[in-house]
Design an enzyme around this catalytic site. Structure first.
Site, PDB file in Angstrom:
ATOM      1  N   ASP A  30       0.859  -1.194   0.000  1.00  0.00           N
ATOM      2  CA  ASP A  30       0.000   0.000   0.000  1.00  0.00           C
ATOM      3  C   ASP A  30       0.893   1.241   0.000  1.00  0.00           C
ATOM      4  OD1 ASP A  30      -3.233   0.292   1.241  1.00  0.00           O
ATOM      5  OD2 ASP A  30      -1.998   2.071   0.891  1.00  0.00           O
ATOM      6  N   ALA A  75      -5.952  -2.054  -4.420  1.00  0.00           N
ATOM      7  CA  ALA A  75      -5.375  -0.713  -4.502  1.00  0.00           C
ATOM      8  C   ALA A  75      -5.934   0.071  -5.685  1.00  0.00           C
ATOM      9  CB  ALA A  75      -3.855  -0.815  -4.630  1.00  0.00           C
ATOM     10  N   TYR A 142     -14.118   6.412 -13.138  1.00  0.00           N
ATOM     11  CA  TYR A 142     -13.872   5.350 -12.152  1.00  0.00           C
ATOM     12  C   TYR A 142     -14.324   3.999 -12.710  1.00  0.00           C
ATOM     13  CZ  TYR A 142     -14.577   2.304  -8.168  1.00  0.00           C
ATOM     14  OH  TYR A 142     -14.573   1.220  -7.338  1.00  0.00           O
ATOM     15  N   ARG A 283     -27.713  14.272  -6.656  1.00  0.00           N
ATOM     16  CA  ARG A 283     -26.270  14.299  -6.908  1.00  0.00           C
ATOM     17  C   ARG A 283     -26.055  13.808  -8.342  1.00  0.00           C
ATOM     18  NH1 ARG A 283     -22.522  10.609  -3.045  1.00  0.00           N
ATOM     19  NH2 ARG A 283     -23.327   8.981  -4.409  1.00  0.00           N
TER      20      ARG A 283
HETATM   21  N1  UDP Z   1     -26.267   9.804  -0.415  1.00  0.00           N
HETATM   22  C1  UDP Z   1     -26.873  10.886   0.235  1.00  0.00           C
HETATM   23  N2  UDP Z   1     -26.093  11.641   1.062  1.00  0.00           N
HETATM   24  C2  UDP Z   1     -24.752  11.392   1.283  1.00  0.00           C
HETATM   25  C3  UDP Z   1     -24.165  10.299   0.615  1.00  0.00           C
HETATM   26  C4  UDP Z   1     -24.951   9.531  -0.220  1.00  0.00           C
HETATM   27  O1  UDP Z   1     -28.060  11.135   0.061  1.00  0.00           O
HETATM   28  O2  UDP Z   1     -24.114  12.123   2.045  1.00  0.00           O
HETATM   29  C5  UDP Z   1     -27.078   8.970  -1.318  1.00  0.00           C
HETATM   30  C6  UDP Z   1     -26.570   8.961  -2.756  1.00  0.00           C
HETATM   31  O3  UDP Z   1     -27.137  10.018  -3.489  1.00  0.00           O
HETATM   32  C7  UDP Z   1     -27.004   7.590  -3.236  1.00  0.00           C
HETATM   33  C8  UDP Z   1     -26.944   6.713  -1.974  1.00  0.00           C
HETATM   34  O4  UDP Z   1     -26.968   7.637  -0.878  1.00  0.00           O
HETATM   35  O5  UDP Z   1     -28.342   7.643  -3.660  1.00  0.00           O
HETATM   36  C9  UDP Z   1     -25.666   5.873  -1.880  1.00  0.00           C
HETATM   37  O6  UDP Z   1     -24.541   6.713  -2.100  1.00  0.00           O
HETATM   38  P1  UDP Z   1     -23.055   6.280  -1.775  1.00  0.00           P
HETATM   39  O7  UDP Z   1     -22.177   7.476  -2.071  1.00  0.00           O
HETATM   40  O8  UDP Z   1     -22.980   5.715  -0.392  1.00  0.00           O
HETATM   41  O9  UDP Z   1     -22.763   5.091  -2.776  1.00  0.00           O
HETATM   42  P2  UDP Z   1     -22.871   5.005  -4.389  1.00  0.00           P
HETATM   43  O10 UDP Z   1     -24.252   4.483  -4.674  1.00  0.00           O
HETATM   44  O11 UDP Z   1     -22.607   6.361  -4.950  1.00  0.00           O
HETATM   45  O12 UDP Z   1     -21.811   4.017  -4.751  1.00  0.00           O
END
Ligand code: UDP
Length: 328
Positions: A30, A75, A142, A283
């Site tokens: 790591d 990693a 990603y 988001r």
């Molecule tokens: N989410 C949220 N607030 C946060 C983080 C995540 O409402 O602070 C929501 C996000 O929009 C998604 C879900 O929770 O619908 C899971 O998000 P996370 O980032 O945990 O994982 P991802 O699905 O992006 O891999």
């Protein structure tokens, strides 16, 4: 000896702990860019090499020093939003780093690897639950880096006989049930730790991204897989490869969806606290529903996820409470 790259990170450290608990010899590799030295120090019994996959000499040195029978490769950088802003950083680290690892493996005649892949390889789902044959059209760098590494592994199999098991994770949650290790990202972007941080830190508010999705309560549906169940699958994948299994790919999820509001309610129940929250706009890049079809992993690896969302939140809360005490 099993080599775990990224063993100082969240999921990698749980894998190292499980391998140690199973009596296996482990060496962690790591660069501590997102992983933590404190985590490595807790994993007593594992060897540690501080090095960077982007530097071929670092990783070749590990194979020269240790007799590595198989690799579990975690990693990588893993923040979707950051990958959109800094694609070079993601391709260089995740793709070039993996190429150096694969090249070192072949050079030292180590031909078995379990690879940490992601549901982000599928992109916006065409149907749900998502099986492994679902079209792959990642919508961010990603996911593209992980899919690219999967493709490179196919070429390495054809050219050199490398056998790989790619595990495509859905939403990984929770922590070690004994509280030894847990999730520690800086910055933290994931749902459960963010809700729990708002529960524990006075003045902090949880931001809920979007309540106007076409789902039962308007919030996104995700498939939360407990990190301990997830790691069970890694140990089974190693066993599968070490008993002659060929290259394969498996989704790791529970096949059950939970909405953000349901997760939030579970957190309130587990913590016994009222948690301040605010509804925010959606988001960018969040699909409405992501749920795994996990039949293949159950059938071929004999994997049986058994922890509930409540278990994951309980362990995450236990970890979060310790963490705040340690970092006061
Ligand atoms: N989410 C949220 N607030 C946060 C983080 C995540 O409402 O602070 C929501 C996000 O929009 C998604 C879900 O929770 O619908 C899971 O998000 P996370 O980032 O945990 O994982 P991802 O699905 O992006 O891999």
């Amino acid at each position: 000896m099993i080599l775990v790259t990224g063993g100082a990170g969240y999921i990698g450290s749980h894998c190292v702990q499980a391998l140690l608990d199973a009596g296996r010899d482990v060496v962690i590799f790591d660069n501590l860019s997102t992983g933590h030295r404190e985590t490595v120090e807790k994993l007593a019994g594992a060897g540690f090499v501080e090095g960077d996959l982007k530097n071929p000499a670092d990783i070749n040195g590990v194979f020269e020093k240790f007799d590595i029978e198989a690799v579990v490769h975690f990693a990588a950088f893993s923040q979707v939003g950051e990958s959109v802003k800094e694609p070079y950083k993601y391709f260089q680290n995740n793709v070039c780093g993996s190429m150096n690892l694969l090249e070192a493996m072949v050079k030292h005649d180590c031909k078995k690897i379990v690879f940490s892949s992601t549901a982000a390889v599928y992109g916006e789902p065409d149907y749900t639950p998502i099986d492994e044959n679902h079209p792959k059209h990642p919508i961010n760098p990603y996911g593209e880096t992980k899919l690219t590494v999967e493709m490179i592994m196919d070429d390495f199999e054809k050219a050199y006989g490398l056998k790989s098991v790619r595990l495509r994770y859905f939403n990984v949650a929770g922590a070690d049930a004994q509280g030894r290790i847990g999730e520690w990202h800086e910055p933290e972007t994931h749902l459960i730790p963010n809700v729990l941080k708002a529960a524990i830190n006075p003045g902090k508010t949880f931001n809920l991204f979007g309540d106007d999705y076409p789902t039962k309560d308007g919030t996104c549906v995700r498939d939360y897989i407990d990190v301990n169940d997830l790691i069970d699958a890694h140990l089974l994948a190693l066993k599968y490869l070490q008993s002659g299994g060929g290259t394969n790919v498996f989704n790791l999820g529970t096949q059950t969806g939970s909405t953000v509001k349901e997760v939030f309610e579970t957190c309130k129940k587990v913590t016994g606290k009222e948690i301040p929250y605010e509804i925010q706009p959606r988001r960018e890049g969040d699909p409405a529903i992501l749920v795994a079809d996990n039949k293949k992993a159950r059938e071929i690896l004999d994997w049986q996820p058994s922890r509930t969302l409540n278990d994951s939140v309980k362990n995450a809360w236990n970890w979060e409470c310790q963490f705040i005490n340690l970092n006061k």
